[in-house]
Design an enzyme around this catalytic site. Structure first.
Site, PDB file in Angstrom:
ATOM      1  N   GLN A 165      54.882  42.959  57.400  1.00 43.89           N
ATOM      2  CA  GLN A 165      56.135  43.268  58.067  1.00 43.89           C
ATOM      3  C   GLN A 165      57.030  44.101  57.164  1.00 43.89           C
ATOM      4  O   GLN A 165      57.450  43.632  56.105  1.00 43.89           O
ATOM      5  CB  GLN A 165      56.826  41.942  58.412  1.00 43.89           C
ATOM      6  CG  GLN A 165      58.164  42.087  59.081  1.00 43.89           C
ATOM      7  CD  GLN A 165      58.916  40.757  59.112  1.00 43.89           C
ATOM      8  OE1 GLN A 165      58.915  40.019  58.131  1.00 43.89           O
ATOM      9  NE2 GLN A 165      59.541  40.455  60.221  1.00 43.89           N
ATOM     10  N   GLY A 166      57.326  45.330  57.561  1.00 44.66           N
ATOM     11  CA  GLY A 166      58.196  46.186  56.755  1.00 44.66           C
ATOM     12  C   GLY A 166      59.612  46.164  57.286  1.00 44.66           C
ATOM     13  O   GLY A 166      59.987  46.998  58.121  1.00 44.66           O
ATOM     14  N   TYR A 167      60.412  45.232  56.818  1.00 41.77           N
ATOM     15  CA  TYR A 167      61.787  45.092  57.309  1.00 41.77           C
ATOM     16  C   TYR A 167      62.804  45.375  56.197  1.00 41.77           C
ATOM     17  O   TYR A 167      63.466  46.393  56.193  1.00 41.77           O
ATOM     18  CB  TYR A 167      62.007  43.670  57.853  1.00 41.77           C
ATOM     19  CG  TYR A 167      61.715  43.506  59.327  1.00 41.77           C
ATOM     20  CD1 TYR A 167      60.668  44.177  59.949  1.00 41.77           C
ATOM     21  CD2 TYR A 167      62.486  42.656  60.116  1.00 41.77           C
ATOM     22  CE1 TYR A 167      60.395  44.007  61.301  1.00 41.77           C
ATOM     23  CE2 TYR A 167      62.228  42.481  61.476  1.00 41.77           C
ATOM     24  CZ  TYR A 167      61.181  43.150  62.058  1.00 41.77           C
ATOM     25  OH  TYR A 167      60.934  42.971  63.389  1.00 41.77           O
ATOM     26  N   SER A 168      62.913  44.420  55.236  1.00 42.62           N
ATOM     27  CA  SER A 168      63.973  44.529  54.229  1.00 42.62           C
ATOM     28  C   SER A 168      63.801  45.754  53.344  1.00 42.62           C
ATOM     29  O   SER A 168      62.683  46.218  53.119  1.00 42.62           O
ATOM     30  CB  SER A 168      63.964  43.299  53.326  1.00 42.62           C
ATOM     31  OG  SER A 168      64.247  42.152  54.052  1.00 42.62           O
TER      32      SER A 168
ATOM     33  N   GLU B 175      73.216  31.698  55.474  1.00 43.89           N
ATOM     34  CA  GLU B 175      74.558  32.164  55.815  1.00 43.89           C
ATOM     35  C   GLU B 175      74.518  33.092  57.039  1.00 43.89           C
ATOM     36  O   GLU B 175      75.396  33.035  57.905  1.00 43.89           O
ATOM     37  CB  GLU B 175      75.187  32.873  54.612  1.00 43.89           C
ATOM     38  CG  GLU B 175      75.541  31.922  53.455  1.00 43.89           C
ATOM     39  CD  GLU B 175      74.334  31.375  52.685  1.00 43.89           C
ATOM     40  OE1 GLU B 175      73.250  31.985  52.759  1.00 43.89           O
ATOM     41  OE2 GLU B 175      74.463  30.329  52.036  1.00 43.89           O
TER      42      GLU B 175
ATOM     43  N   GLU C 251      59.908  34.726  63.988  1.00 45.63           N
ATOM     44  CA  GLU C 251      59.744  34.444  62.566  1.00 45.63           C
ATOM     45  C   GLU C 251      60.562  33.215  62.180  1.00 45.63           C
ATOM     46  O   GLU C 251      60.096  32.333  61.469  1.00 45.63           O
ATOM     47  CB  GLU C 251      60.201  35.657  61.744  1.00 45.63           C
ATOM     48  CG  GLU C 251      60.000  35.436  60.244  1.00 45.63           C
ATOM     49  CD  GLU C 251      60.510  36.594  59.400  1.00 45.63           C
ATOM     50  OE1 GLU C 251      61.209  37.469  59.921  1.00 45.63           O
ATOM     51  OE2 GLU C 251      60.180  36.605  58.200  1.00 45.63           O
TER      52      GLU C 251
ATOM     53  N   SER D 190      55.833  40.733  52.750  1.00 39.92           N
ATOM     54  CA  SER D 190      54.877  39.652  52.470  1.00 39.92           C
ATOM     55  C   SER D 190      53.452  40.181  52.517  1.00 39.92           C
ATOM     56  O   SER D 190      53.052  40.783  53.512  1.00 39.92           O
ATOM     57  CB  SER D 190      54.993  38.534  53.496  1.00 39.92           C
ATOM     58  OG  SER D 190      56.292  38.057  53.541  1.00 39.92           O
TER      59      SER D 190
END
Lengths: 376, 377
Positions: free
Chosen positions: B131-134, B361, B248, B166
């Site tokens: 998964q390429g997110y952050s 948060e 997720e 990941s």
């Protein structure tokens, strides 16, 4: 079975609208408190409970009740909690009804519970902490009957009860679960002194003194020396019920508080815009959802006769009390000064939580039970 | 006997016959999990066999449609299968981000062609996704991502960097959020799929405080991606991303109960003060287990609030951190041994639970805004 059936949802809606309308804080709790009512609740409202069939939830159909269970009782109790409605529902229609279930006393008392004419109470605690196996109140055989000597306290509805289910020791010693017997003690029995006390939440609980109280053998509920099992059944129904009521208290306090965050302005903003409060509100929401899930799980396991029911009853009572305490503390704090006034309702939630939290064992009692039952 | 009862007895028989004994032992470590993929090395014949027979029935993804490699089971049947597997302690035949994250997103947003192409490969465990997110500058503020994809006519040209990907170093393909427009923050993001072997893709593992490296930095240097490998419309990738994040969070929230059983029963605390804290924890853990059951049922029946996975993720991960804190306390000085026991590593790794997939948060912000309706959140 995790979700409610259509019938259960209907019951929930009935209870919710009835209690929001007729059982509101203004109409019931404040009204009876302010006129100094000796029973702490309205008998008219208890009649209305009966007319809706709610007093018969835990009474078998063979006796004219609805023959339902802990889950349905929990649905009603959550609404009672949300509205802080004073009533003998938990003490009479749940706990006492379960204690006398399947005995001759059911034939004697179920009709009165169903019609809303009778109030029943359970007398178990003798010290300031819940410890049913420590029962010392003595019942000595005499002729065809028994003579009772000793004391009880924190007997919820004890002052208004027509009959008090009394846990007494007929054998063994305090600390043992064997040798306990349940007795049906009618009001005005000679030698029974009832000291009706007001609690912090304006509800009533009695201190009882038994001085040579003579009872016939037919006053025994169930079997002599074998009271632990029906007592546990009644207490667990009460604990699951109190857990559901605590969820209602938490939910009511939290709704009131979140509404306030959306109305109160300071620094030119709604205070609900402040992240410091948003995160606490989010945490509280999460905890209440979890407590509700635990309370319903306990009720559903009790109804299913599942062997994990006992564990979940302890979990539910501990969790619900913990979360309701958080909800009322956050409620008063987030309301600021107005939350400290008698005029505002939020403080009433704090008072009710304190009493329900102690009822049938506090958080620490139930954590201890969870640990013991889990083998550590 | 109802249909569900006969399904249960058939399933019970079938699992009894087909699940190798070794696949009924509890998972001891990360190494016991079957992730599948092009370069997967099976830990044992039993692991291979269990994946093959389950994939054959579509039971690696029991509730996906049969046309896409699934089992076509109703929610009730899928639950029975899960219960029957739990009954004998059968391991999941396959665990992957394809199953838990990309698959559900493709089922909802993919074209028919994409579903037929990608889903069966996922179901059979032939392809491993990451998964390429952050990004370095887009963590909690994910929509601030800068990795850009330029429209070059017949392909997208991707340049930029992802972080916290990941298992990027072990994955075959990536589902990746890219910026296709700078005119709007959330409305300028697209959702691309591409092969990790495409020229210009490189990865570098990140060593964590736990001593393991489950995450990577991933670099894209003039990576050419065929035009059709986009899910949903151009600049509408945020919708897909949010939907997938819900899944997720649902998965991560399961960690709270995944550890299973009473902590007190496992560690038998001798210190009375610690015992009391552990009992308080066990109450919370059992209550959360009830919540997980209720949430799963409500999510399936559509009664759950769409933002409720955020609540579950928050509560489940915070609980898991607490479990690990108490387990360390119960372990005393022995739990500090770095090589001899996994306790310290597990404890340190758990700290990431409330960061990855959106911090606690951020989850509380979502609950406050979308569930409680608090202003200006």
């Amino acid at each position: 079975m995790t979700l409610l059936s259509d019938d259960q949802k209907m019951l929930q809606e009935t209870a919710a609208s009835f209690l929001a309308e007729e059982g509101s804080i203004a109409k019931q709790l404040r009204h009876w408190r302010d006129i100094g009512c000796k029973d702490g609740f309205g008998h008219g409202l208890w009649k209305q409970f009966a007319e809706l069939g709610l007093t018969g939830i835990c009474i078998p159909e063979s006796h004219g009740g609805l023959g339902l269970g802990a889950t349905e009782a929990a649905l009603v109790l959550e609404e009672i909690g949300r509205n802080l409605t004073p009533s003998p529902f938990l003490a009479t229609a749940v706990v006492a009804a379960r204690a006398i279930e399947g005995t001759a006393h059911a034939d004697r008392w179920y009709a009165g519970i169903l019609s809303g004419d009778a109030v029943l109470a359970l007398a178990v605690d003798e010290g300031s902490r819940h410890a049913p196996e420590q029962t010392a109140l003595e019942a000595k055989r005499q002729g065809n009957g028994f003579v009772l000597n000793g004391g009880k306290q924190f007997v919820v509805q004890g002052g208004s009860a027509d009959m008090i289910v009394t846990v007494a020791r007929t054998g063994g010693s305090p600390g043992e679960t064997e040798g306990l017997t349940l007795f049906a003690v009618p009001k005005d029995t000679a030698g029974l002194n009832v000291d009706n006390l007001s609690l912090v939440d304006s509800s009533k609980a009695a201190r009882l003194t038994f001085e040579n109280v003579q009872l016939n053998a037919d006053a025994v509920i169930g079997e002599v020396d074998d009271g632990w099992q029906p007592l546990t059944r009644a207490l667990n129904a009460g604990r699951a019920g109190a857990a559901a009521e605590l969820v209602g208290v938490a939910s009511g306090a939290s709704t009131m508080t979140i509404d306030y965050l959306k109305q109160r302005r300071q620094f030119g903003k709604l205070i609900g815009e402040f992240q410091a409060l948003q995160h606490r509100a989010g945490h509280l929401y999460s905890e209440i959802e979890i407590a509700r899930a635990a309370a319903f799980k306990a009720a559903q396991l009790l109804d299913a006769g599942d062997e994990r029911a006992e564990l979940y009853v302890y979990v539910a009572k501990a969790k619900a009390a913990e979360v309701a305490s958080l909800a009322v503390r956050e409620g008063v704090q987030m309301h600021g000064g107005i939350g400290m006034t008698d005029e505002h309702d939020i403080g009433l939630f704090m008072k009710r939580e304190a009493v329900l939290g102690e009822l049938f064992g506090d958080v620490y009692y139930h954590r201890e039970r969870v640990a013991a039952l889990s083998g550590y | 006997m109802t249909d569900l009862d006969s399904f249960r007895s058939e399933t019970r028989n079938w699992i009894e016959i087909n699940c190798p004994p070794e696949m009924r032992k509890p998972i001891r470590s990360e190494a016991d999990i079957c992730w599948g993929g092009r370069s997967w090395t099976f830990q044992s014949d039993a692991q291979r066999q269990w994946l093959e027979v389950m994939a054959e029935r579509g039971w690696t993804v029991p509730d996906w449609p049969k046309d896409y490699g699934g089992g076509g089971l109703s929610p009730a049947e899928a639950r029975v299968l899960k219960e029957e597997m739990q009954r004998i302690g059968a391991r999941a035949p396959l665990t992957s981000f394809g199953i838990s994250m990309l698959g559900p997103a493709l089922l909802k947003f993919g074209t028919e062609e994409q579903k037929r192409h990608y889903l069966p490969e996922i179901a059979r465990g032939e392809i491993r996704w990451c998964q390429g997110y952050s990004e370095p500058g887009a963590g909690s503020d994910l929509a601030g991502l800068q990795t850009k994809a330029e429209d070059k006519g017949d392909h997208w040209l991707v340049n930029g960097q992802k972080v916290w990907t990941s298992y990027a170093d072990k994955a075959d393909w990536i589902f990746c959020l890219v910026r296709t427009s700078t005119e709007s923050k959330q409305g300028g993001i697209s959702f691309l799929l591409f092969d990790m072997e495409t020229p210009g893709v490189s990865t570098r593992p990140i060593l964590l405080i736990s001593g393991s490296s489950p995450f990577c930095e991933t670099f894209f240097d003039d990576v050419k991606v065929p035009k059709e490998q986009i899910v949903g419309e151009v600049n509408k990738g945020w919708d897909v991303a949010k939907y997938l994040l819900g899944h997720e969070r649902e998965m991560i929230s399961g960690m709270g109960l995944g550890m299973g059983g009473s902590l007190g029963a496992a560690v038998k605390p001798s210190d009375p003060m610690l015992r009391a804290e552990i009992a308080a924890f066990d109450v919370d853990a059992l209550a959360f287990a009830a919540m997980s059951e209720r949430f799963a049922a409500m999510w399936k029946s559509g009664e759950a609030h769409p933002a409720s996975p955020s609540m579950m993720k928050y509560a489940g991960t915070e609980l898991n951190k607490r479990r690990n804190e108490l387990a360390m306390a119960a372990g005393g000085t022995e739990a500090l041994e770095w090589e001899a026991t996994p306790a310290a590593r597990t404890w340190l790794r758990s700290k990431g639970n409330s960061i990855e997939g959106g911090t606690s948060e951020i989850q509380l912000n979502i609950v406050a805004k979308h569930i409680l309706g608090l202003p200006g959140a």
